[in-house]
Design a protein around this motif. Structure first.
Motif, PDB file in Angstrom:
ATOM      1  N   LYS A 101       0.851  -1.189   0.000  1.00  0.00           N
ATOM      2  CA  LYS A 101       0.000   0.000   0.000  1.00  0.00           C
ATOM      3  C   LYS A 101       0.890   1.243   0.000  1.00  0.00           C
ATOM      4  O   LYS A 101       1.995   1.213   0.553  1.00  0.00           O
ATOM      5  N   PRO A 102       0.425   2.343  -0.597  1.00  0.00           N
ATOM      6  CA  PRO A 102       1.203   3.584  -0.530  1.00  0.00           C
ATOM      7  C   PRO A 102       1.469   3.976   0.927  1.00  0.00           C
ATOM      8  O   PRO A 102       0.606   3.878   1.785  1.00  0.00           O
ATOM      9  N   ILE A 133       6.581   3.529  -0.043  1.00  0.00           N
ATOM     10  CA  ILE A 133       5.982   3.389  -1.368  1.00  0.00           C
ATOM     11  C   ILE A 133       5.169   4.641  -1.638  1.00  0.00           C
ATOM     12  O   ILE A 133       4.331   5.034  -0.827  1.00  0.00           O
ATOM     13  N   GLN A 135       3.498   5.205  -4.823  1.00  0.00           N
ATOM     14  CA  GLN A 135       2.339   4.940  -5.664  1.00  0.00           C
ATOM     15  C   GLN A 135       2.372   3.500  -6.158  1.00  0.00           C
ATOM     16  O   GLN A 135       3.429   2.951  -6.437  1.00  0.00           O
ATOM     17  N   LYS A 136       1.184   2.929  -6.269  1.00  0.00           N
ATOM     18  CA  LYS A 136       1.044   1.598  -6.848  1.00  0.00           C
ATOM     19  C   LYS A 136       0.654   1.770  -8.309  1.00  0.00           C
ATOM     20  O   LYS A 136      -0.369   2.374  -8.625  1.00  0.00           O
ATOM     21  N   ASN A 138       0.527  -1.002 -10.582  1.00  0.00           N
ATOM     22  CA  ASN A 138      -0.351  -2.176 -10.682  1.00  0.00           C
ATOM     23  C   ASN A 138       0.145  -3.178  -9.648  1.00  0.00           C
ATOM     24  O   ASN A 138       1.007  -2.852  -8.846  1.00  0.00           O
ATOM     25  N   ASP A 139      -0.402  -4.379  -9.642  1.00  0.00           N
ATOM     26  CA  ASP A 139       0.004  -5.370  -8.629  1.00  0.00           C
ATOM     27  C   ASP A 139       1.457  -5.793  -8.778  1.00  0.00           C
ATOM     28  O   ASP A 139       2.008  -6.444  -7.899  1.00  0.00           O
ATOM     29  N   TYR A 142       5.671  -0.744  -8.521  1.00  0.00           N
ATOM     30  CA  TYR A 142       5.457   0.312  -7.538  1.00  0.00           C
ATOM     31  C   TYR A 142       6.491   1.413  -7.732  1.00  0.00           C
ATOM     32  O   TYR A 142       7.621   1.156  -8.146  1.00  0.00           O
ATOM     33  N   ILE A 144       8.778   3.985  -5.722  1.00  0.00           N
ATOM     34  CA  ILE A 144       9.361   4.081  -4.384  1.00  0.00           C
ATOM     35  C   ILE A 144       9.954   5.478  -4.200  1.00  0.00           C
ATOM     36  O   ILE A 144      10.488   6.070  -5.138  1.00  0.00           O
ATOM     37  N   THR A 155      10.882   3.312 -10.118  1.00  0.00           N
ATOM     38  CA  THR A 155       9.864   2.291 -10.353  1.00  0.00           C
ATOM     39  C   THR A 155      10.501   0.920 -10.209  1.00  0.00           C
ATOM     40  O   THR A 155      11.521   0.632 -10.837  1.00  0.00           O
ATOM     41  N   VAL A 158       7.747  -5.874  -8.207  1.00  0.00           N
ATOM     42  CA  VAL A 158       7.440  -6.397  -6.875  1.00  0.00           C
ATOM     43  C   VAL A 158       8.473  -7.433  -6.412  1.00  0.00           C
ATOM     44  O   VAL A 158       8.686  -7.601  -5.215  1.00  0.00           O
TER      45      VAL A 158
END
Length: 187
Positions: A101-102, A133, A135-136, A138-139, A142, A144, A155, A158
Motif C-alpha cells: 500500500k502507498p 511506497i 504509488q502503486k 499495478n500489482d 510500484y 518508491i 519504479t 514487486v
C-alpha cells in the motif's frame, strides 16, 4: 545449430543458413506437436523444393484440403493454448503474490544493471532501505520514494521489494531526504 553445421569453416555460415532454417522448420515443435513447415504449408516438407503454379479450379479434393488445413490449425491452436497453460502453471507455482500500500515501508533490492557504472560492489548490501511506497502502478510495479542521488529510476518490480517488519511495536517513518546514499554499496 549453425555452429554445428559450419564446424571448422565459420566463414561459410551464410551459405549454410538456408539449410539450418529448413532443418529447424522441418522438426516437430514441442508445444505444437508438429513442424512449423507443416503448419504453414499443410504438409511435410519435400527434400527438393517443387514450385508449381496451380490452376484455378473448384474441386472436391481442394475443399477437403481446406477443411483438413482448418482442422489442423485449430488443433495447433489448442495445443499451443494447452502448452502455454502448462508453462504458466509451472511458473506460477514459484510465485507468491505481494501487495503493498502507498506509505508502506519496504526494502529495495538494487540489481547491478540499475546502478550507475562503478557504484556496484559484489560485497555491498543487496537490499537497501527503508523507503516508503509512493504509488502503486499495478500489482506488479510500484514507485518508491528514493533519494535523487541514488541515480536509478524509482519504479520497481514487486520481486525487488521486501516488506519491512519492525522489531517492536513502535511506528517507523522515513523519508527520502533522510536516507543514506552510502547504503548502495559503493566500491
Amino acid at each position: 545449430m549453425l555452429r554445428c553445421l559450419v564446424q571448422e569453416h565459420p566463414k561459410l555460415w551464410d551459405e549454410l543458413l538456408s539449410q539450418a532454417e529448413f532443418a529447424y522448420n522441418s522438426m516437430p515443435n514441442r508445444s505444437t506437436g508438429t513442424s512449423p513447415f507443416h503448419i504453414v504449408y499443410t504438409k511435410v516438407p519435400n527434400h527438393t523444393v517443387d514450385v508449381a503454379v496451380l490452376p484455378k479450379c473448384n474441386s472436391r479434393s481442394a475443399g477437403q484440403l481446406v477443411e483438413q488445413f482448418t482442422t489442423m490449425l485449430q488443433e495447433v491452436r489448442l495445443k499451443l493454448i494447452e502448452s502455454n497453460e502448462a508453462y504458466k502453471a509451472a511458473a506460477d507455482s514459484h510465485r507468491r503474490q505481494r501487495i503493498f500500500k502507498p506509505g508502506e515501508l519496504v526494502m529495495v533490492r538494487l540489481r547491478r544493471e540499475r546502478l550507475p557504472p562503478g557504484t556496484y560492489s559484489k560485497l555491498g548490501r543487496r537490499k537497501v532501505g527503508l523507503f516508503p511506497i509512493l504509488q502503486k502502478i499495478n500489482d506488479n510495479a510500484y514507485i518508491i520514494d528514493l533519494p535523487a542521488n541514488f541515480g536509478t529510476p524509482s519504479t520497481f518490480n514487486v520481486t525487488d521489494l521486501s516488506p519491512y517488519y519492525p522489531t517492536d511495536d513502535a511506528a517507523t517513518t522515513l523519508s527520502a531526504e533522510t536516507a543514506d546514499p552510502s547504503m548502495v554499496g559503493e566500491s
